[in-house]
Design a protein around this motif. Structure first.
Motif, PDB file in Angstrom:
ATOM      1  N   TYR A 126     -29.017  45.002  30.311  1.00  0.00           N
ATOM      2  CA  TYR A 126     -29.287  44.202  29.119  1.00  0.00           C
ATOM      3  C   TYR A 126     -29.040  45.024  27.854  1.00  0.00           C
ATOM      4  O   TYR A 126     -28.353  44.574  26.940  1.00  0.00           O
ATOM      5  N   THR A 133     -27.814  42.581  19.396  1.00  0.00           N
ATOM      6  CA  THR A 133     -28.579  41.406  19.010  1.00  0.00           C
ATOM      7  C   THR A 133     -29.771  41.870  18.191  1.00  0.00           C
ATOM      8  O   THR A 133     -30.271  42.978  18.400  1.00  0.00           O
ATOM      9  N   GLN A 137     -34.315  38.458  18.522  1.00  0.00           N
ATOM     10  CA  GLN A 137     -33.689  37.665  19.588  1.00  0.00           C
ATOM     11  C   GLN A 137     -34.065  38.228  20.956  1.00  0.00           C
ATOM     12  O   GLN A 137     -34.375  37.477  21.877  1.00  0.00           O
ATOM     13  N   THR A 138     -34.049  39.551  21.080  1.00  0.00           N
ATOM     14  CA  THR A 138     -34.470  40.183  22.328  1.00  0.00           C
ATOM     15  C   THR A 138     -35.901  39.764  22.649  1.00  0.00           C
ATOM     16  O   THR A 138     -36.214  39.412  23.789  1.00  0.00           O
ATOM     17  N   GLU A 141     -35.973  36.156  23.875  1.00  0.00           N
ATOM     18  CA  GLU A 141     -35.429  36.038  25.226  1.00  0.00           C
ATOM     19  C   GLU A 141     -36.409  36.579  26.257  1.00  0.00           C
ATOM     20  O   GLU A 141     -36.636  35.950  27.301  1.00  0.00           O
ATOM     21  N   GLU A 144     -39.311  34.145  26.619  1.00  0.00           N
ATOM     22  CA  GLU A 144     -38.934  32.994  27.446  1.00  0.00           C
ATOM     23  C   GLU A 144     -38.984  33.363  28.928  1.00  0.00           C
ATOM     24  O   GLU A 144     -39.513  32.604  29.750  1.00  0.00           O
ATOM     25  N   GLU A 145     -38.447  34.509  29.264  1.00  0.00           N
ATOM     26  CA  GLU A 145     -38.477  34.959  30.659  1.00  0.00           C
ATOM     27  C   GLU A 145     -39.917  35.148  31.136  1.00  0.00           C
ATOM     28  O   GLU A 145     -40.267  34.733  32.247  1.00  0.00           O
ATOM     29  N   TYR A 153     -31.923  36.451  31.486  1.00  0.00           N
ATOM     30  CA  TYR A 153     -30.910  37.130  30.675  1.00  0.00           C
ATOM     31  C   TYR A 153     -30.612  38.512  31.251  1.00  0.00           C
ATOM     32  O   TYR A 153     -31.472  39.367  31.284  1.00  0.00           O
ATOM     33  N   PRO A 156     -27.646  39.986  26.496  1.00  0.00           N
ATOM     34  CA  PRO A 156     -28.037  39.077  25.404  1.00  0.00           C
ATOM     35  C   PRO A 156     -27.129  37.856  25.312  1.00  0.00           C
ATOM     36  O   PRO A 156     -25.937  37.925  25.618  1.00  0.00           O
ATOM     37  N   ARG A 157     -27.722  36.759  24.913  1.00  0.00           N
ATOM     38  CA  ARG A 157     -26.969  35.523  24.658  1.00  0.00           C
ATOM     39  C   ARG A 157     -26.052  35.723  23.469  1.00  0.00           C
ATOM     40  O   ARG A 157     -26.380  36.435  22.545  1.00  0.00           O
TER      41      ARG A 157
END
Length: 159
Positions: A126, A133, A137-138, A141, A144-145, A153, A156-157
């Motif tokens: 990652y 990113t 944002q990290t 993400e 969310e996980e 992820y 990064p998206r």
């Protein structure tokens, strides 16, 4: 455009200490990148990208170990400072207590799913994937996980 002649002109950048960590080579790279791109922010991001790509997995492994040790204790103010210090060491940017704690929870999730070595490799993938990113944002993400209890992820998206 401004030309930067020394690192002290960049030392007020948010995340400077986390990025450079007092390493002369990183400070020189930052100065070079800021001059090359004629921008403090772009120079910071390009330097961060280069430093993350060169990061040793042993640093990430150390982070996984620290998270594992802290998991078993009550996290007080001193432990939060330790978390922030080591989170900044592997992310190479400024982090808040909340970001450091969320990263710890995510690290423990990865350890649960993949084992110690797998968590290290997963985080390395990652962080070292070659995309920069924002730390926020990290954080989102990883949050969310953590909420879903699944690693989604592996890098990064793209937005």
């Amino acid at each position: 455009m401004e030309r930067f002649s020394n690192v002290s002109q960049l030392s007020n950048l948010r995340g400077f200490d986390a990025l450079t960590q007092g390493e002369t080579a990183v400070e020189e790279l930052l100065l070079s990148k800021c001059n090359e791109f004629k921008s403090k922010r772009i120079g910071f991001n390009k330097t961060r990208l280069a430093v993350l790509k060169q990061m040793e997995e042993s640093e990430i492994s150390e982070w996984v170990g620290i998270c594992s040790d802290l998991e078993e204790s009550i996290i007080g103010a001193n432990q939060k400072k330790v978390l922030m210090f080591f989170a900044e060491r592997i992310i190479r940017d400024h982090v808040t207590e909340e970001i450091a704690e969320e990263l710890m929870v995510n690290t423990l999730l990865r350890k649960e799913k993949f084992g110690f070595e797998g968590a290290t490799k997963s985080l390395a993938g990652y962080l070292k994937c070659g995309r920069i990113t924002p730390v926020t944002q990290t954080y989102l993400e990883f949050s969310e996980e953590n909420e879903k209890g699944e690693v989604i992820y592996y890098e990064p998206r793209q937005h």
